[in-house]
Write an enzyme that holds these catalytic residues in place. Structure first.
Site, short mmCIF file in Angstrom:
data_model
loop_
_atom_site.label_atom_id
_atom_site.label_comp_id
_atom_site.label_asym_id
_atom_site.label_seq_id
_atom_site.Cartn_x
_atom_site.Cartn_y
_atom_site.Cartn_z
N THR A 11 0.83 -1.22 0.00
CA THR A 11 0.00 0.00 0.00
C THR A 11 0.87 1.26 0.00
O THR A 11 0.73 2.12 -0.88
CB THR A 11 -0.92 -0.01 1.24
OG1 THR A 11 -1.66 -1.23 1.24
CG2 THR A 11 -1.88 1.16 1.23
N VAL A 127 4.54 8.35 12.22
CA VAL A 127 3.55 8.84 13.21
C VAL A 127 2.56 9.76 12.50
O VAL A 127 2.96 10.72 11.82
CB VAL A 127 4.24 9.64 14.34
CG1 VAL A 127 3.20 10.14 15.34
CG2 VAL A 127 5.30 8.80 15.04
N ILE A 131 0.40 13.56 8.40
CA ILE A 131 0.53 14.81 9.18
C ILE A 131 2.01 15.10 9.42
O ILE A 131 2.73 14.25 9.93
CB ILE A 131 -0.13 14.69 10.57
CG1 ILE A 131 -1.58 14.27 10.45
CG2 ILE A 131 -0.02 15.99 11.34
CD1 ILE A 131 -2.23 14.06 11.81
N GLY A 182 -7.60 0.51 3.14
CA GLY A 182 -6.12 0.49 3.22
C GLY A 182 -5.58 1.16 4.45
O GLY A 182 -4.40 1.54 4.49
N GLU A 185 -3.54 -2.15 9.79
CA GLU A 185 -2.33 -2.97 9.75
C GLU A 185 -2.69 -4.35 9.21
O GLU A 185 -3.86 -4.75 9.23
CB GLU A 185 -1.78 -3.14 11.18
CG GLU A 185 -1.34 -1.84 11.83
CD GLU A 185 -0.23 -1.16 11.07
OE1 GLU A 185 0.83 -1.75 10.90
OE2 GLU A 185 -0.45 -0.02 10.61
N ASP A 196 -0.15 -0.21 17.92
CA ASP A 196 0.30 0.74 16.89
C ASP A 196 0.43 2.14 17.51
O ASP A 196 1.43 2.84 17.30
CB ASP A 196 -0.73 0.74 15.74
CG ASP A 196 -0.41 1.74 14.67
OD1 ASP A 196 0.48 1.48 13.86
OD2 ASP A 196 -1.05 2.81 14.64
N LYS A 200 3.68 4.81 18.31
CA LYS A 200 3.72 6.20 17.82
C LYS A 200 3.93 7.19 18.97
O LYS A 200 4.72 8.13 18.83
CB LYS A 200 2.42 6.51 17.06
CG LYS A 200 2.33 5.75 15.74
CD LYS A 200 0.93 5.83 15.15
CE LYS A 200 0.84 5.15 13.79
NZ LYS A 200 -0.57 4.98 13.34
N1 HSE Z 1 -2.87 1.11 10.75
C1 HSE Z 1 -2.38 2.43 10.92
C2 HSE Z 1 -3.56 3.34 11.21
C3 HSE Z 1 -1.67 2.88 9.68
O1 HSE Z 1 -4.70 2.91 11.01
O2 HSE Z 1 -3.35 4.46 11.66
C4 HSE Z 1 -0.93 4.17 9.84
O3 HSE Z 1 0.07 4.08 10.80
#
Ligand code: HSE
Length: 400
Positions: A11, A127, A131, A182, A185, A196, A200
């Site tokens: 992606t 992160v 942005i 998309g 993860e 996740d 970050k």
């Molecule tokens: N899976 C992550 C999200 C992708 O949905 O924010 C971007 O880091």
């Protein structure tokens, strides 16, 4: 000529190629040189793809090419991304990545390696997707002592909570939509359980203090227990449920937490919907500042990777300062974080709840079988002690 290679044609990787091709003229003007995607590394072949001829399967072709300038690592995961990144940096080839897992685990080591080889390890896309937040922290905010960072840092879960809130969608359908778009993860557990986000906020916290905040030390609570009923109560309170990451410097030390919170309609994070993310920062002389944009998705994330490529191309042979060493930060106990709690108990536990908690406000969302309320400010240890006296709590959500 700036020669670029893309590792991983998924992606984000395919997005990097698309952004470079779409904005080639603009990018070349900003770099002051031509740019070309010379190689795409993937295990697969892509018959019929316009960039099919650039696909290679052996990383050595890329890393041993003496004309290689910048590698975009969009593979994700620790290995082989870690080994590939080290090999590139050791040869003075800059690496730009969207791989928060690798940055959160090995950021200081890779930055040091880049610096000792006069190249750069850049991770804007790791992160907040598209942005710009890493670059502001390393440049625009350098005059500040930052003492508070709070963010919506995951597009998938913000999308899920928005769909549940606005359309009454159930959790599984909303997650499926986020995957189709998309955002998610490969294994969405990392999104919905907050891993996740913890990576970050660990990266942001590390950049705030200049040392290493290990994401595994961060108290992390997912959103899988959030239900349609919770959102009904949130509506009744003029609030929304948002999945937040917090990082705060206190007199006792550094604190970080990832959990769902009820956010008031007046708060700037309330209006952050769908897959958008936002990062809210407080600096001692600047006061509050907020950064907002698409936190996930192919092109926004790829745009952040390509912005790093431009920076690397502008600094060939020079290091861009990123202050992040590997001295590990001892985080303070998340159990001591004080805030009001929203609590739901079965209706027959109302009296027990009234005597166990100091209740600030009873909340009526028209659910007769339940008693729901907001407590005064308490910490988690106090909450657990009171909840144990009641014996039966349906759910509880902190308030920001
Ligand atoms: N899976 C992550 C999200 C992708 O949905 O924010 C971007 O880091």
């Amino acid at each position: 000529m700036i020669n670029v290679a893309v590792l991983g044609y998924g992606t984000v990787g395919s997005g990097v190629v698309e952004v470079i091709e779409t904005n080639k003229k603009d990018i070349e003007r900003k770099i002051g040189a031509d740019i070309e995607v010379k190689y795409i590394l993937d295990l697969r072949d892509f018959p019929g793809d316009p960039y099919e001829a650039k696909v290679v399967h052996d990383y050595k072709t890329i890393v041993n090419d003496p004309d290689m300038n910048v590698i975009c690592e969009t593979m994700g995961g620790l290995e082989p991304a870690f080994t590939f990144t080290k090999e590139a940096l050791s040869k003075g080839i800059s690496v730009c990545t969207s791989n928060k897992e690798l940055v959160a685990a090995h950021g200081p080591e890779l930055i040091r390696l880049a610096q000792s080889n006069k190249c750069n390890y850049m991770f804007e896309a790791s992160v907040g997707g598209g942005i710009p937040i890493i670059r502001p922290m390393n440049s625009a905010l350098t005059a500040e002592h930052i003492d508070f960072v709070m963010g919506i840092l995951n597009g998938t879960t913000n999308y899920i909570l928005t769909r549940m809130d606005e359309d009454g969608a159930d959790f599984a359908d909303a997650l499926k939509e986020a995957q189709d778009l998309g955002y998610a993860e490969k294994d969405p557990t990392a999104d919905v359980e907050g891993f996740d986000i913890s990576r970050k906020i660990a990266i942001l916290s590390s950049l705030v203090c200049g040392h290493y905040v290990n994401y595994e030390d961060i108290y992390t609570e997912g959103i899988t227990k959030i239900s349609a009923e919770d959102l009904k109560y949130a509506h009744a309170m003029n609030k929304a449920v948002k999945f937040l990451a917090l990082s705060r410097e206190t007199h006792e030390g550094f604190f970080a937490m990832v959990a769902p919170f009820m956010v008031d309609r007046e708060h700037p994070l309330y209006m952050v919907r769908d897959a958008f993310n936002a990062v809210f920062i407080h600096g001692n002389t600047l006061d509050n500042t907020m950064y907002y944009g698409r936190g996930a998705g192919k092109l926004p994330t790829a745009s952040a990777v390509v912005a790093d490529v431009v920076d690397c191309a502008r600094h060939l042979g020079k290091c861009i300062t990123i202050l992040w060493d590997d001295e590990r930060v001892e985080l303070t106990d998340a159990n001591k974080y004080r805030c009001p709690y929203f609590v739901r108990v079965p209706a027959d536990k109302a009296d027990a709840a009234k005597s166990a908690f100091k209740i600030d406000k009873v909340i009526d969302a028209g659910i007769a079988s339940e008693f729901a309320f907001v407590t005064g400010e308490i910490d988690n240890t106090e909450y657990e002690a009171s909840a144990a006296k009641v014996g039966d709590v349906i759910n509880r959500i902190r308030l920001i």
